[in-house]
Design a protein around this motif. Structure first.
Motif, short mmCIF file in Angstrom:
data_model
loop_
_atom_site.label_atom_id
_atom_site.label_comp_id
_atom_site.label_asym_id
_atom_site.label_seq_id
_atom_site.Cartn_x
_atom_site.Cartn_y
_atom_site.Cartn_z
N SER A 76 -17.46 4.90 -2.40
CA SER A 76 -17.18 5.30 -1.02
C SER A 76 -18.39 6.07 -0.52
O SER A 76 -18.80 7.06 -1.12
CB SER A 76 -15.92 6.17 -0.94
OG SER A 76 -15.59 6.45 0.41
N ASP A 172 -11.70 7.62 -1.32
CA ASP A 172 -11.92 7.03 0.00
C ASP A 172 -12.27 8.20 0.90
O ASP A 172 -11.41 9.01 1.26
CB ASP A 172 -10.66 6.31 0.49
CG ASP A 172 -10.89 5.59 1.82
OD1 ASP A 172 -11.92 4.90 1.95
OD2 ASP A 172 -10.06 5.75 2.73
N ARG A 221 -6.90 3.09 1.39
CA ARG A 221 -8.02 2.96 2.32
C ARG A 221 -7.48 3.31 3.70
O ARG A 221 -6.42 2.81 4.11
CB ARG A 221 -8.58 1.54 2.32
CG ARG A 221 -9.30 1.14 1.03
CD ARG A 221 -10.56 1.95 0.80
NE ARG A 221 -11.43 1.32 -0.21
CZ ARG A 221 -12.49 1.90 -0.73
NH1 ARG A 221 -12.82 3.13 -0.36
NH2 ARG A 221 -13.24 1.27 -1.62
N ALA A 263 -11.08 -3.06 1.27
CA ALA A 263 -11.91 -2.30 2.20
C ALA A 263 -11.55 -2.77 3.60
O ALA A 263 -11.23 -3.95 3.80
CB ALA A 263 -13.39 -2.52 1.91
N ALA A 340 -16.02 -1.69 -0.56
CA ALA A 340 -15.96 -0.51 0.31
C ALA A 340 -16.86 -0.77 1.51
O ALA A 340 -17.95 -1.32 1.36
CB ALA A 340 -16.40 0.75 -0.43
#
Length: 378
Positions: A76, A172, A221, A263, A340
């Motif tokens: 992240s 995240d 997420r 993501a 991500a």
């Protein structure tokens, strides 16, 4: 009149590095025949999505520093805000060991590196409100857990290890400019075979204070939409709250039970979900779309399209083609995991775990609106 949103996915590599790529014809033969559509009212929006590797090597590997170990996953990325005093670099990259006891931290002045490791990391398991020692489990309880798994996907180690190993992972991380804080969603072990997500905040991006409230399932997420903080957890479970730090209500569950990591990226009221799936041969990154204009209980995901698969040795392309397993990836395997998304100045970057959980690489996502056309179904 309905709007249909299409994604035309292609694979690309950096021309400057002269990295070969597969012919587009080969890609389309492998892609599902059903188009990606996110129906809603209005005009047609058509997108081309192209993923370009920025380097022909990972940006983080075990060779970077002995403190991070061999298992590297869950990236992240943030740009460190100017109000952070004594920042180590312009960018912080958070990541984890699948069964690790703290969230790792790397820093750099460019997204492509060179990256350096902050050996102390960031959030520690002792400060996470999660278990720090394995919980007791009787042989009878372990047998019940084994029976309850039924047809669930196979895991990569013994069941006792899976259900009792304390850890924190899947950061995240987001910058909250209004409140001058950095927010980290993460998960850990909260009891025998119980893994859930919590949130922590920081003013410097290194020292975090975790909150005890359980927010939802693992691998959250988070994105902002229509006055809510939304979260999607594994496998495709949605939540939302007016407060980004708590009070999440459970909403629809999309995708399938073998969805692993995801993501998220919003474009014109459509949520692009980059995700991987357990059991794929090889496990790869694909994209689906969700129209956000309807009530969230009416959301549905489009059929997936591949955007990136292991094609380099450092991505695991030389390893045997076998179905991926749940939980930790041991060694060098033919899998991509943990996508991500990071956005800055109109550019979209995709970070991902390579060769299972052997390192982290970075690519750029090119999203191009194509000429619109009206559908013929009224």
């Amino acid at each position: 009149m309905k709007r249909r949103t299409f994604v035309r996915s292609t694979l690309a590599a950096s021309a400057a590095l002269a990295i070969p790529r597969r012919p587009l014809e080969a890609f389309y033969r492998e892609a599902p025949s059903k188009p990606l559509t996110a129906p809603c009212s209005g005009q047609t929006v058509d997108y081309e999505v192209r993923v370009e590797r920025l380097l022909d090597a990972p940006i983080v590997t075990p060779a970077l520093h002995p403190s991070i170990g061999e298992n590297i996953q869950g990236p992240s990325l943030i740009r460190v805000p100017n109000w952070v005093q004594g920042r180590l670099g312009a960018y912080y990259l958070y990541f984890a060991d699948h069964k690790g006891r703290y969230i790792r931290l790397a820093y750099a002045d460019e997204v492509t590196g060179p990256w350096r490791i902050h050996p102390q990391g960031s959030l520690q398991i002792a400060d996470s409100h999660f278990l720090t020692a394995p919980p007791d489990v009787s042989p009878d309880e372990l047998e019940r857990l084994r029976e309850n798994r039924g047809g669930a996907a196979a895991i990569s180690h013994d069941l006792l290890t899976e259900v009792t190993t304390p850890h924190i992972a899947s950061p995240d991380v987001h910058v909250d400019e209004q409140n001058r804080r950095i927010v980290m969603y993460f998960h850990g072990l909260d009891g025998v075979s119980r893994q859930v997500s919590r949130v922590a905040t920081s003013t410097d991006g290194i020292h975090f204070e975790a909150r005890p409230e359980v927010l939802g399932r693992t691998y959250m997420r988070v994105f902002q939409h229509a006055g809510y903080t939304y979260a999607m957890s594994m496998p495709g479970q949605f939540y939302r709250s007016r407060d980004p730090l708590g009070g999440f209500e459970e909403g629809p569950r999309l995708f399938n039970g073998r969805m692993r990591h995801s993501a998220l990226l919003i474009r014109s009221g459509t949520l692009l979900v980059f995700w991987t799936q357990v059991g794929e041969v090889p496990e790869l990154i694909q994209v689906s779309m969700i129209d956000l204009s309807a009530d969230w209980n009416s959301w549905s995901e489009s059929a997936p399209r591949e955007v990136l698969r292991p094609e380099r040795v450092w991505e695991g392309a030389d390893a045997p083609l076998v179905p991926s397993l749940r939980s930790t990836a041991y060694g060098h395997v033919n899998q991509l995991r943990d996508p991500a998304i990071y956005e800055e100045a109109g550019r979209v970057f995709l970070l991902y775990a390579v060769a299972g959980e052997s390192g982290i690489a970075i690519a750029e996502v090119h999203i191009r609106p194509l000429p619109t056309e009206l559908s013929n179904d009224g």
